[in-house]
Enzyme design. Structure first.
Site, PDB file in Angstrom:
ATOM      1  N   GLY A 155       1.037  -1.315   0.279  1.00  0.00           N
ATOM      2  CA  GLY A 155      -0.072   0.035  -0.086  1.00  0.00           C
ATOM      3  C   GLY A 155       0.508   1.283   0.138  1.00  0.00           C
ATOM      4  O   GLY A 155       0.977   2.310   1.113  1.00  0.00           O
TER       5      GLY A 155
ATOM      6  N   ALA B 248       2.954   2.720  -5.060  1.00  0.00           N
ATOM      7  CA  ALA B 248       2.927   2.216  -6.596  1.00  0.00           C
ATOM      8  C   ALA B 248       1.270   1.365  -6.020  1.00  0.00           C
ATOM      9  O   ALA B 248      -0.127   0.477  -6.463  1.00  0.00           O
ATOM     10  CB  ALA B 248       3.463   0.605  -6.471  1.00  0.00           C
TER      11      ALA B 248
ATOM     12  N   LYS C 155       5.303  21.866 -10.430  1.00  0.00           N
ATOM     13  CA  LYS C 155       6.967  22.132 -10.610  1.00  0.00           C
ATOM     14  C   LYS C 155       7.165  21.852 -11.956  1.00  0.00           C
ATOM     15  O   LYS C 155       6.047  21.427 -12.949  1.00  0.00           O
ATOM     16  CB  LYS C 155       6.914  20.305 -10.606  1.00  0.00           C
ATOM     17  CG  LYS C 155       8.528  20.058 -10.899  1.00  0.00           C
ATOM     18  CD  LYS C 155       9.093  18.243 -11.601  1.00  0.00           C
ATOM     19  CE  LYS C 155      10.303  18.316 -11.612  1.00  0.00           C
ATOM     20  NZ  LYS C 155      10.642  16.576 -11.281  1.00  0.00           N
TER      21      LYS C 155
ATOM     22  N   VAL D 284       3.778 -17.345   1.007  1.00  0.00           N
ATOM     23  CA  VAL D 284       3.166 -17.032   0.097  1.00  0.00           C
ATOM     24  C   VAL D 284       2.436 -19.027  -1.209  1.00  0.00           C
ATOM     25  O   VAL D 284       4.191 -19.740  -0.963  1.00  0.00           O
ATOM     26  CB  VAL D 284       3.618 -16.575  -1.424  1.00  0.00           C
ATOM     27  CG1 VAL D 284       3.492 -16.820  -2.482  1.00  0.00           C
ATOM     28  CG2 VAL D 284       3.914 -14.920  -0.332  1.00  0.00           C
TER      29      VAL D 284
ATOM     30  N   THR E  96      11.006   9.959 -12.186  1.00  0.00           N
ATOM     31  CA  THR E  96      10.713   9.209 -13.331  1.00  0.00           C
ATOM     32  C   THR E  96       9.607   7.962 -12.997  1.00  0.00           C
ATOM     33  O   THR E  96       9.566   7.200 -13.992  1.00  0.00           O
ATOM     34  CB  THR E  96      11.307   8.346 -14.711  1.00  0.00           C
ATOM     35  OG1 THR E  96      12.586   8.371 -13.587  1.00  0.00           O
ATOM     36  CG2 THR E  96      11.826   9.219 -15.596  1.00  0.00           C
TER      37      THR E  96
ATOM     38  N   ILE F  91       7.740   7.299 -10.383  1.00  0.00           N
ATOM     39  CA  ILE F  91       5.446   6.858 -10.268  1.00  0.00           C
ATOM     40  C   ILE F  91       5.828   7.298 -12.185  1.00  0.00           C
ATOM     41  O   ILE F  91       4.334   7.197 -12.208  1.00  0.00           O
ATOM     42  CB  ILE F  91       6.023   8.528  -9.519  1.00  0.00           C
ATOM     43  CG1 ILE F  91       5.439   8.173  -7.725  1.00  0.00           C
ATOM     44  CG2 ILE F  91       4.002   8.211  -9.835  1.00  0.00           C
ATOM     45  CD1 ILE F  91       5.462  10.088  -7.269  1.00  0.00           C
TER      46      ILE F  91
HETATM   47  P1  FAD Z   1       6.655   0.865  -0.643  1.00  0.00           P
HETATM   48  O1  FAD Z   1       6.488   2.550  -0.924  1.00  0.00           O
HETATM   49  O2  FAD Z   1       7.635   0.579  -0.108  1.00  0.00           O
HETATM   50  O3  FAD Z   1       5.529  -0.036  -0.376  1.00  0.00           O
HETATM   51  C1  FAD Z   1       5.588  -1.034  -0.244  1.00  0.00           C
HETATM   52  C2  FAD Z   1       4.177  -1.194   0.708  1.00  0.00           C
HETATM   53  O4  FAD Z   1       4.653  -3.093   0.943  1.00  0.00           O
HETATM   54  C3  FAD Z   1       4.172  -1.142   2.336  1.00  0.00           C
HETATM   55  O5  FAD Z   1       2.522  -0.419   2.212  1.00  0.00           O
HETATM   56  C4  FAD Z   1       4.182  -2.396   2.842  1.00  0.00           C
HETATM   57  O6  FAD Z   1       4.091  -2.161   3.725  1.00  0.00           O
HETATM   58  C5  FAD Z   1       3.774  -3.354   1.865  1.00  0.00           C
HETATM   59  N1  FAD Z   1       4.680  -4.741   1.709  1.00  0.00           N
HETATM   60  C6  FAD Z   1       6.043  -5.380   2.639  1.00  0.00           C
HETATM   61  N2  FAD Z   1       5.922  -5.922   1.927  1.00  0.00           N
HETATM   62  C7  FAD Z   1       4.803  -6.537   3.587  1.00  0.00           C
HETATM   63  C8  FAD Z   1       4.253  -7.962   3.605  1.00  0.00           C
HETATM   64  N3  FAD Z   1       5.131  -9.075   3.767  1.00  0.00           N
HETATM   65  N4  FAD Z   1       2.901  -8.025   4.181  1.00  0.00           N
HETATM   66  C9  FAD Z   1       2.239  -7.079   3.599  1.00  0.00           C
HETATM   67  N5  FAD Z   1       2.848  -6.059   3.427  1.00  0.00           N
HETATM   68  C10 FAD Z   1       3.986  -5.749   2.730  1.00  0.00           C
HETATM   69  N6  FAD Z   1      10.026   8.309  -7.802  1.00  0.00           N
HETATM   70  C11 FAD Z   1       9.321   9.659  -8.671  1.00  0.00           C
HETATM   71  O7  FAD Z   1       8.773   9.449  -9.238  1.00  0.00           O
HETATM   72  N7  FAD Z   1      10.432  10.795  -7.568  1.00  0.00           N
HETATM   73  C12 FAD Z   1      11.113  10.728  -6.792  1.00  0.00           C
HETATM   74  O8  FAD Z   1      11.089  12.179  -6.528  1.00  0.00           O
HETATM   75  C13 FAD Z   1      10.946   9.687  -6.634  1.00  0.00           C
HETATM   76  N8  FAD Z   1      12.625   9.670  -5.563  1.00  0.00           N
HETATM   77  C14 FAD Z   1      12.619   8.563  -4.433  1.00  0.00           C
HETATM   78  C15 FAD Z   1      13.694   8.850  -3.838  1.00  0.00           C
HETATM   79  C16 FAD Z   1      14.072   7.745  -3.632  1.00  0.00           C
HETATM   80  C17 FAD Z   1      15.871   8.333  -2.878  1.00  0.00           C
HETATM   81  C18 FAD Z   1      14.081   6.299  -3.585  1.00  0.00           C
HETATM   82  C19 FAD Z   1      14.297   4.728  -2.934  1.00  0.00           C
HETATM   83  C20 FAD Z   1      12.743   6.208  -4.050  1.00  0.00           C
HETATM   84  C21 FAD Z   1      11.758   7.552  -5.038  1.00  0.00           C
HETATM   85  N9  FAD Z   1      10.651   7.167  -6.271  1.00  0.00           N
HETATM   86  C22 FAD Z   1      11.071   7.946  -6.353  1.00  0.00           C
HETATM   87  C23 FAD Z   1      10.433   6.088  -6.261  1.00  0.00           C
HETATM   88  C24 FAD Z   1       9.013   6.372  -5.545  1.00  0.00           C
HETATM   89  O9  FAD Z   1       9.976   6.379  -4.168  1.00  0.00           O
HETATM   90  C25 FAD Z   1       8.197   4.738  -5.315  1.00  0.00           C
HETATM   91  O10 FAD Z   1       8.707   4.547  -7.092  1.00  0.00           O
HETATM   92  C26 FAD Z   1       6.850   4.569  -5.307  1.00  0.00           C
HETATM   93  O11 FAD Z   1       7.582   5.094  -3.284  1.00  0.00           O
HETATM   94  C27 FAD Z   1       6.405   3.446  -4.728  1.00  0.00           C
HETATM   95  O12 FAD Z   1       6.998   2.687  -3.934  1.00  0.00           O
HETATM   96  P2  FAD Z   1       6.215   1.355  -4.015  1.00  0.00           P
HETATM   97  O13 FAD Z   1       4.799   1.198  -3.625  1.00  0.00           O
HETATM   98  O14 FAD Z   1       6.668   0.784  -4.635  1.00  0.00           O
HETATM   99  O15 FAD Z   1       7.262   0.615  -2.434  1.00  0.00           O
END
Ligand code: FAD
Length: 500
Positions: free
Chosen positions: A14, A17, A79, A190, A346, A348
């Protein structure tokens, strides 16, 4: 034959992504499919990811979000581009702005006329010919005005900076109102079908089992389904993009409210500055092979504009992508699918592309390999094109002041990038491949900004004599400046349109 139609989609994660995926699915698939999302309060989201590019507007339009309401709820700002400091050489600065440059003049791109004038010593700044760049320089903002297509204001392009936590919360509200079921808890194991290798269900720490037909892995870097379960494999790109760590810290806001992201290069990486309404997001992306965490922290904290609001948080990563984005009945989206550092904001966008592509290739009766292969091919091409653009920033530099910059300047680069640099260096030409994300304006601004100087320009620019060319350039510059002078400041525009 039984009914093989998909009935239930389960999203694991959550973060940005997970909730973006849920929003598109619940909006596009309708009530005939059940959409469930599982997230764990114990496993926090990455919590960064606050700068976007203009394609986010397509996402908002797709799911029917009102822009002003979204900005209020996420403390967002506008932006117009990214300012790069110290990249081409220490002390240099340039802006990569969205939108176009100059005006369309037949078959030959505007920048060839500009290059002709530059090589004749008549002009020296690209910035005078882009509405986005001029607005950045003067901290002004207005939305595009399509009612007057001849005004440069028709060409202004914007994206947003927003608070990632508030964004996920906002999308969660959107999704829950439309029927997405949210389950809180940690997935402990899983289950996989012993013959097909397809994922059948996940089991929670409290013993509950959740089954589905299609699984979307949005579990972040861990890749709970795509990697930890299906062992899909990873293409490691750290030889081209060696940074592997980031320290993130918010700080207090300062005036003026800038309408752009700032990326300042340091000795072994770079620092981002993302202005929001209520705070500034900052982070230092660095390469642990060339810089210690203590040194990176000191540089970050020493370069904040306001008082730090928390302790810096460390995030480790490996740049690259999964060998398959879609494998069996699991599609990885977000950090679970791969990661390219946020230099051009990029990630998002790639989430948005991934989920829209899945809807376009959504399985009808069971899973067909042709659909899966197409998804993987398109996603691979897209990731590689973004990668090349980011590598350009590191490689096209005159910096040799640290071992890190020495490495970047002299490393091998992908052939696809080498060809683009060579072509631009020859006669300033650029060709966009397969709908690639960044267009010629972006590539020209960055290549020029990083210090690559073409030897010539397109010969058809000589079909217009010198004097009319200089007059045309003067005219474009004057009109652009005049339009920008009439725009409100960024802070005024937000106060007027995007505050409760
Ligand atoms: P996460 O935010 O890590 O979410 C993972 C989810 O999975 C969480 O809800 C967690 O609870 C759940 N989960 C994991 N394991 C389990 C489990 N076993 N059981 C239940 N739930 C689980 N993107 C941009 O477009 N612009 C930016 O400026 C930018 N800056 C960034 C800077 C940094 C340093 C980094 C690392 C990334 C950046 N990004 C940026 C990328 C962006 O942050 C991510 O693409 C975006 O936040 C998506 O993250 P996510 O949802 O894939 O993962």
């Amino acid at each position: 034959m039984g009914d093989t139609r998909l009935k239930k989609v389960l999203i694991v994660g959550g973060g940005t992504a997970g909730w973006m995926s849920a929003a598109v699915l619940v909006h596009s698939l309708g009530r005939q499919y059940e959409v469930q999302l599982i997230e764990s309060d114990e496993i926090s989201t990455v919590g960064v990811g606050e700068a976007t590019i203009p394609s986010i507007i397509r996402f908002n339009d797709l799911i029917g979000i009102d822009e002003n309401e979204f900005m209020r709820r996420t403390q967002a700002t506008f932006k117009l581009g990214i300012q790069f400091r110290n990249w081409g050489a220490q002390g240099d600065a340039y802006i990569h702005g969205f939108g176009s440059m100059g005006r369309k003049t037949g078959l030959v791109d505007f920048h060839h006329y500009w290059l002709k004038a530059f090589q004749a010593g008549r002009v020296d700044r690209l910035d005078d010919y882009s509405i986005n760049l001029l607005a950045c320089e003067t901290n002004r903002f207005s939305r595009a005005d399509p009612s007057n297509p001849n005004s440069p204001l028709a060409d202004i392009r914007h994206a947003f900076h927003f608070d990632a936590g508030l964004y996920a919360r906002y999308l969660r509200g959107y999704c829950e109102q439309r029927g997405v079921t949210r389950t809180e808890g940690r997935i402990d194991s899983v289950q996989v079908h012993p013959e097909t290798g397809f994922v059948t269900s996940v089991t929670m720490a409290n013993g509950d089992v959740h089954a589905a037909d299609l699984f979307i892995d949005c579990s972040g870097f861990r890749g709970l389904l795509i990697e930890q379960t299906l062992r899909t494999g990873y293409d490691d790109w750290s030889h081209w993009l060696p940074c592997d760590s980031a320290l993130a810290v918010p700080c207090e806001s300062v005036e003026p409210l800038l309408p752009y992201t700032r990326a300042t290069a340091h000795g072994a990486g770079w620092q981002w500055r993302i202005p929001l309404q209520h705070r500034i997001g900052n982070g230092h992306v660095f390469c642990s092979r060339f810089m210690s965490q203590d040194e990176a922290t000191a540089i970050l904290l020493g370069n904040l504009d306001g008082k730090a609001l928390a302790e810096p948080r460390l995030i480790r990563f490996t740049t690259g992508k999964r060998k398959k984005f879609w494998h069996k009945n699991v599609v990885a989206i977000g950090l679970a699918s791969g990661f390219i550092e946020p230099l051009e904001s990029t990630s998002i966008h790639l989430i948005q592309q991934g989920i829209v592509r899945l809807v376009e290739l959504f399985p009808s009766q069971g899973f067909l390999q042709a659909d899966i292969d197409e998804y993987n091919q398109q996603s691979t091409t897209e990731f590689e094109q973004v990668r090349d653009f980011i590598v350009l920033h590191y490689h096209a530099t005159q910096r040799r002041d640290t071992p890190f910059w020495e490495y970047c300047a002299t490393m091998d680069v992908p052939d696809t990038l080498r060809r683009k640099i060579d072509l631009f260096r020859a006669n300033g030409r650029f060709f966009r491949q397969n709908d690639e994300l960044f267009n010629e304006t972006s590539w020209v601004q960055v290549m020029f900004g990083q210090g690559i100087r073409p030897q010539g320009y397109h010969p058809l620019a000589d079909n217009t004599a010198d004097e009319p060319t200089w007059r045309m350039l003067d005219n474009v510059r004057t009109v652009m400046h005049r339009v920008v002078e009439r725009m409100p400041t960024h802070a005024q525009y937000i106060a007027q349109h995007c505050k409760a």
